[in-house]
Design a protein around this motif. Sequence first.
Motif, PDB file in Angstrom:
ATOM      1  N   TYR A  55       0.822  -1.212   0.000  1.00 18.58           N
ATOM      2  CA  TYR A  55       0.000   0.000   0.000  1.00 18.58           C
ATOM      3  C   TYR A  55       0.855   1.261   0.000  1.00 18.58           C
ATOM      4  O   TYR A  55       0.444   2.295  -0.499  1.00 18.58           O
ATOM      5  CB  TYR A  55      -0.986  -0.022   1.175  1.00 18.58           C
ATOM      6  CG  TYR A  55      -2.162  -0.900   0.865  1.00 18.58           C
ATOM      7  CD1 TYR A  55      -3.030  -0.573  -0.168  1.00 18.58           C
ATOM      8  CD2 TYR A  55      -2.387  -2.074   1.578  1.00 18.58           C
ATOM      9  CE1 TYR A  55      -4.097  -1.396  -0.494  1.00 18.58           C
ATOM     10  CE2 TYR A  55      -3.460  -2.899   1.267  1.00 18.58           C
ATOM     11  CZ  TYR A  55      -4.311  -2.554   0.230  1.00 18.58           C
ATOM     12  OH  TYR A  55      -5.352  -3.363  -0.100  1.00 18.58           O
ATOM     13  N   ARG A  56       2.056   1.143   0.576  1.00 12.33           N
ATOM     14  CA  ARG A  56       2.939   2.305   0.541  1.00 12.33           C
ATOM     15  C   ARG A  56       3.380   2.597  -0.893  1.00 12.33           C
ATOM     16  O   ARG A  56       3.516   3.745  -1.304  1.00 12.33           O
ATOM     17  CB  ARG A  56       4.151   2.088   1.437  1.00 12.33           C
ATOM     18  CG  ARG A  56       4.790   3.405   1.797  1.00 12.33           C
ATOM     19  CD  ARG A  56       6.048   3.303   2.577  1.00 12.33           C
ATOM     20  NE  ARG A  56       6.542   4.630   2.874  1.00 12.33           N
ATOM     21  CZ  ARG A  56       7.169   5.397   2.002  1.00 12.33           C
ATOM     22  NH1 ARG A  56       7.396   4.966   0.796  1.00 12.33           N
ATOM     23  NH2 ARG A  56       7.568   6.607   2.346  1.00 12.33           N
ATOM     24  N   ALA A  58       1.592   1.762  -3.506  1.00 13.91           N
ATOM     25  CA  ALA A  58       0.388   2.151  -4.246  1.00 13.91           C
ATOM     26  C   ALA A  58       0.011   3.615  -3.990  1.00 13.91           C
ATOM     27  O   ALA A  58      -0.408   4.319  -4.898  1.00 13.91           O
ATOM     28  CB  ALA A  58      -0.763   1.227  -3.875  1.00 13.91           C
ATOM     29  N   TYR A  59       0.132   4.060  -2.739  1.00 16.35           N
ATOM     30  CA  TYR A  59      -0.269   5.431  -2.373  1.00 16.35           C
ATOM     31  C   TYR A  59       0.870   6.153  -1.655  1.00 16.35           C
ATOM     32  O   TYR A  59       0.753   6.483  -0.470  1.00 16.35           O
ATOM     33  CB  TYR A  59      -1.497   5.392  -1.443  1.00 16.35           C
ATOM     34  CG  TYR A  59      -2.605   4.491  -1.905  1.00 16.35           C
ATOM     35  CD1 TYR A  59      -3.185   4.649  -3.161  1.00 16.35           C
ATOM     36  CD2 TYR A  59      -3.086   3.473  -1.084  1.00 16.35           C
ATOM     37  CE1 TYR A  59      -4.208   3.811  -3.594  1.00 16.35           C
ATOM     38  CE2 TYR A  59      -4.112   2.641  -1.498  1.00 16.35           C
ATOM     39  CZ  TYR A  59      -4.666   2.807  -2.763  1.00 16.35           C
ATOM     40  OH  TYR A  59      -5.668   1.984  -3.182  1.00 16.35           O
ATOM     41  N   LYS A 188      -7.078   6.803   2.092  1.00 17.03           N
ATOM     42  CA  LYS A 188      -5.724   6.244   2.026  1.00 17.03           C
ATOM     43  C   LYS A 188      -4.997   6.465   3.344  1.00 17.03           C
ATOM     44  O   LYS A 188      -4.262   5.606   3.806  1.00 17.03           O
ATOM     45  CB  LYS A 188      -4.952   6.881   0.863  1.00 17.03           C
ATOM     46  CG  LYS A 188      -5.473   6.447  -0.496  1.00 17.03           C
ATOM     47  CD  LYS A 188      -4.875   7.305  -1.588  1.00 17.03           C
ATOM     48  CE  LYS A 188      -5.584   7.072  -2.905  1.00 17.03           C
ATOM     49  NZ  LYS A 188      -5.151   8.046  -3.927  1.00 17.03           N
ATOM     50  N   LEU A 191      -6.247   4.101   5.764  1.00 21.03           N
ATOM     51  CA  LEU A 191      -5.653   2.788   5.489  1.00 21.03           C
ATOM     52  C   LEU A 191      -4.290   2.674   6.187  1.00 21.03           C
ATOM     53  O   LEU A 191      -3.977   1.663   6.818  1.00 21.03           O
ATOM     54  CB  LEU A 191      -5.495   2.601   3.983  1.00 21.03           C
ATOM     55  CG  LEU A 191      -4.986   1.251   3.503  1.00 21.03           C
ATOM     56  CD1 LEU A 191      -5.957   0.149   3.878  1.00 21.03           C
ATOM     57  CD2 LEU A 191      -4.774   1.270   2.006  1.00 21.03           C
TER      58      LEU A 191
END
Lengths: 261, 112
Positions: A55-56, A58-59, A188, A191
């Motif tokens: 996720y890091r 990805a965003y 995000k 998240l």
Amino acid sequence: MSIFELQREGFASQRLAHQFEEINQQNECYIVGMWTFLVTEIMFFGALFLILSLYRMAYPASFEQAHAVLLVSFGLTNAVILISGSYFMTMCVRAKMLGDYRMTQLWLGLTLLCACGFLVVKSFEYASEFKDHHFPGPSFHWETTTPGAYTGSYSSQFSTTMPANAVNSAAVSSTYSAPVTQNLNMHKRQLFFSLYFIMTGLHAVHVIIGILIMGTLFFLIRYRHPSVDDYMPVELTGLYWHFVDIVWIFLFPLLYLIGKQ
Amino acid sequence: MTDHSHDDDLKHADHAMPKPIIYTATWIMLLGLLFVNYLQSQYLDLGAFNIVIALVICLIQASAVVLIMMGVNFHSTLVKFWALVGFVWLMLLFTTLGDYITRHWIHLPQGW
């Protein structure tokens, strides 16, 4: 004698259980058993680290903003506490191997203090995060005025003072207007904080389990209970405690330090 | 039938462990590396290499804990192998990142 030379004498004797042929086999069996458990723990935490990395990647921008609000001083203090606890535990195992009950108790007591100290620091940190409404959920709130918050060009395009749920109605827009983008960014960041609370929370649960085990050992050793005549219970607890330390060694830079530059 | 509560069962294992000074040196090294990691993150921006530096320092710290403090270096080959299994699993797990990283390198048609 060189300091690198290994000590092989002066160790306390151990009782051989009937299912083993010799004492080295018995010890190896205990340690391999403990390592099998630790391998399952590596799988458990490894998957969480993988999710954080994914996720890091990805965003990156939203995650960097969220990283920046974590207080490094809390993470650093806890890292020092856990590394010191690991050292005290090593000395405790050594003292127990040599059959020195007094020193075993002293080192184990210091390790317990470190473990409790970790939880005290963590509770202050959680309290500050709850106060700032960084816990994911309906009360999640994000302001650019948060101390240490990222104020780069990415976030400055939009007003970020609205609570997450206040902009939900704007999300029906088919085009990417500023409130919609803001809402996405808010999700995000939530998240990130979900991952942060899951990972540090599970780590804290491991610390609490460690305190329970070490506390029990402390009293068993204090009253010279026969179950702790052997040094193996202390050695296996030590392995567990070092694992808890290793998890924090990785958690600290990946949560607190990355994105601070 | 053998009576196993007898003192004949008390054995001396073939123990081996380093001198306490090695543990103390490891502790100081771990704290030193921790502060290097912290100072680098606060005062030295190396761009994309920030995370590489941080992870290399973490790996050195974790290796020192596993090999010296957990005593894997002083145990049998079986224990060494078993400890290695966990880290081999981690490497396999993180190779799945390769899929996510390379997924948009190939432009596939949008379909019907």
